[in-house]
Design an enzyme around this catalytic site. Structure first.
Site, PDB file in Angstrom:
ATOM      1  N   ARG A 106       0.838  -1.205   0.000  1.00 10.05           N
ATOM      2  CA  ARG A 106       0.000   0.000   0.000  1.00 10.05           C
ATOM      3  C   ARG A 106       0.870   1.251   0.000  1.00 10.05           C
ATOM      4  O   ARG A 106       1.830   1.330   0.749  1.00 10.05           O
ATOM      5  CB  ARG A 106      -0.920   0.006   1.233  1.00 10.05           C
ATOM      6  CG  ARG A 106      -1.855  -1.178   1.240  1.00 10.05           C
ATOM      7  CD  ARG A 106      -2.833  -1.133   2.394  1.00 10.05           C
ATOM      8  NE  ARG A 106      -3.652  -2.340   2.373  1.00 10.05           N
ATOM      9  CZ  ARG A 106      -4.610  -2.616   3.255  1.00 10.05           C
ATOM     10  NH1 ARG A 106      -4.865  -1.755   4.223  1.00 10.05           N
ATOM     11  NH2 ARG A 106      -5.303  -3.730   3.156  1.00 10.05           N
TER      12      ARG A 106
ATOM     13  N   GLU B 284      -6.884  -0.612  15.309  1.00  9.85           N
ATOM     14  CA  GLU B 284      -7.383  -1.677  14.429  1.00  9.85           C
ATOM     15  C   GLU B 284      -6.350  -2.786  14.223  1.00  9.85           C
ATOM     16  O   GLU B 284      -5.197  -2.520  13.881  1.00  9.85           O
ATOM     17  CB  GLU B 284      -7.754  -1.087  13.061  1.00  9.85           C
ATOM     18  CG  GLU B 284      -8.171  -2.158  12.066  1.00  9.85           C
ATOM     19  CD  GLU B 284      -8.308  -1.621  10.631  1.00  9.85           C
ATOM     20  OE1 GLU B 284      -8.442  -0.394  10.461  1.00  9.85           O
ATOM     21  OE2 GLU B 284      -8.269  -2.438   9.700  1.00  9.85           O
TER      22      GLU B 284
END
Length: 412
Positions: free
Chosen positions: A252, A339
RNA sequence: GGUGGAGUCGCCUAGUGGCCGAGGGCGCACGCCUCGAAAGCGUGUGAGGGGGCAACCCCUCCGUGGGUUCAAAUCCCACCUCCACCGCCA
């Protein structure tokens, strides 16, 4: 991709649902473009039908003249139609999925709804170290050398850390295999079609690595290749639900994340992940979404990580998700929940774009698809931070030592 | 990377510019026949899109994308995939 035919039948309902995630204006533009496309289509098809009727046999000189003129008009009409279709499709591609009624309201991260909390953040009689400090004494998490090699946001994982991370993936893959997920090692380089089909194109383009020479994208999650596994296929009703667990390295660009989570390997350009992906019948997806969440919670519990479950606000969802849960683990050094896994119900959004259907009572219907994280290196970081002692030694959960992890990371 | 061959409606296949805007066989479904079945016979058999209350009508699709033509499965160009062999790398 939303169901355009259904949207024509119920524009008000679609508009209201999309308004929850701020896409009402885009939807109105789509409807206008669609109406224009239909007009052009009807005109072009009428001319085509005339040409077909008229050129059945060998035309004489007079007919030939008429047919030539007709051909010119058809050219123009088809060009107009193609242009109208292009405008419509461009707008359609950017309309996000309809949110699930039970997805949390709101536009951003702050609006996520707390679903439940499990476990207690550990109490330390000292200032807890973060993963980078814990991994540094032996150079087992080396971001400095990685930066020299590849730039910022890369990490070498070495020695006990490397073995523990691999054990984590083995543990999760085995756990999921035991729950009916078929393990898959998929490609990480994919064509544009798969990126578009999973909804990462066009909206997430800036976050993707593209190899221009070969027209291939590096995947940011195995979701892309797992979804693409059944691209253009017709599945048997009896094969559904079909559960897969992929393991890949993911890439990413983290565009727009400048200055965020810059320390250590919490947010890096390259990370590994075990991913769940499910193809199912439309009426099953809600229950399977809860099932994926249950698997993620079970894994977090087996690792002993204190966590909470969040229902993500509709405005914070990716384009293809109708609803998303995040599991956030406690990170002692940050003093907050972050997360570690996430699972989404993408309903028929990806199935439409990838053309994945099943036959039921003679009719073809789109399947529903879902994805969820098994584990990423973030779970490893949570383990390091939660199970450290004052000396900087990390007690590795017993479930991982069965898969080749050392009993402890750090000073022996 | 090079050379040669192939890609047609689930499968096999016909097909060299208008009678194929797709024929046949297999498979499948239904019907006839039969006590029942097989065989035989008959009918049907894809996907996407548009229009219509509806019966139904129309458009697109012969690996993909362009081109030539009034008209393309058929001719031309490029690309993709598969098979075979050669080269390079491991």
């Amino acid at each position: 991709m939303i169901d355009l035919k259904a949207a024509r039948r119920d524009p008000g309902g679609f508009r209201a649902a999309l308004a929850r995630r701020g896409a009402a204006a885009d939807f109105d533009a789509l409807l206008a473009a669609d109406a224009s496309w239909r007009e052009h289509t009807e005109r072009a098809e009428a001319l085509r039908a005339e040409q077909k009727r008229a050129s059945k046999g060998r035309p004489g000189p007079r007919e030939l003249e008429h047919l030539k003129a007709l051909a010119a008009r058809i050219d123009k009409a088809l060009a107009d139609q193609a242009e109208a279709a292009r405008r419509r499709d461009e707008l359609l591609a950017r309309i996000p999925n309809l949110p699930d009624p039970t997805a949390a309201d709101g536009m951003d991260e702050q609006d996520a709804q707390l679903v439940r909390t499990w476990g207690e953040p550990p109490a330390f009689g000292f200032t807890p170290r973060d993963h980078l400090e814990l991994g540094s004494p032996r150079g087992w998490i080396d971001v400095a050398r990685a930066a020299r090699l590849s730039g910022s946001r890369f990490a070498y994982r070495i020695g006990d850390v490397a073995m523990t991370e691999l054990a984590l993936y083995q543990f999760v893959l085995r756990t999921l295999a035991g729950k009916g997920f078929l393990p898959v090692l998929p490609p990480v380089l994919v064509g544009e079609r798969a990126m578009f089909g999973t909804g990462f194109l066009p909206t997430e383009e800036s976050n993707l690595y593209l190899l221009e020479k070969d027209e291939l994208y590096l995947t940011g999650t195995s979701e892309v290749a797992l979804a693409g596994l059944h691209m253009d296929e017709r599945l048997e009703e009896s094969d559904l639900p079909a559960r897969y667990a992929g393991y890949t390295t993911n890439f990413r660009r983290e565009a727009g994340a400048a200055g965020k989570d810059t320390r250590g390997m919490f947010r890096v350009h390259q990370f590994d992940k075990v991913e769940m992906y499910v193809f199912c019948l439309p009426e099953q997806s809600r229950d399977i979404h809860e099932e994926l969440l249950a698997h993620e919670e079970e894994i977090a519990r087996e690792l002993g990580l204190p966590y909470r479950v969040m229902n993500i606000a509709v405005g914070d969802l990716g384009a293809s998700a109708a609803k998303k849960y995040d599991i956030e683990a406690w990170f002692p050094a940050q003093g907050r929940y972050r997360e570690i896994t996430s699972c989404s119900n993408t309903t028929d959004y990806q199935a439409r774009r990838l053309n994945i259907r099943f036959r039921r009572e003679g009719r073809l219907e789109f399947v529903h698809t879902l994805n969820g994280t098994g584990a990423t290196a973030r779970a490893l970081l949570a383990i390091m931070e939660n199970f450290q002692d004052e000396g900087g030694r990390v007690a590795v959960p017993e479930v991982l030592t069965r898969f080749g992890a050392p009993a402890a990371i750090g000073r022996a």
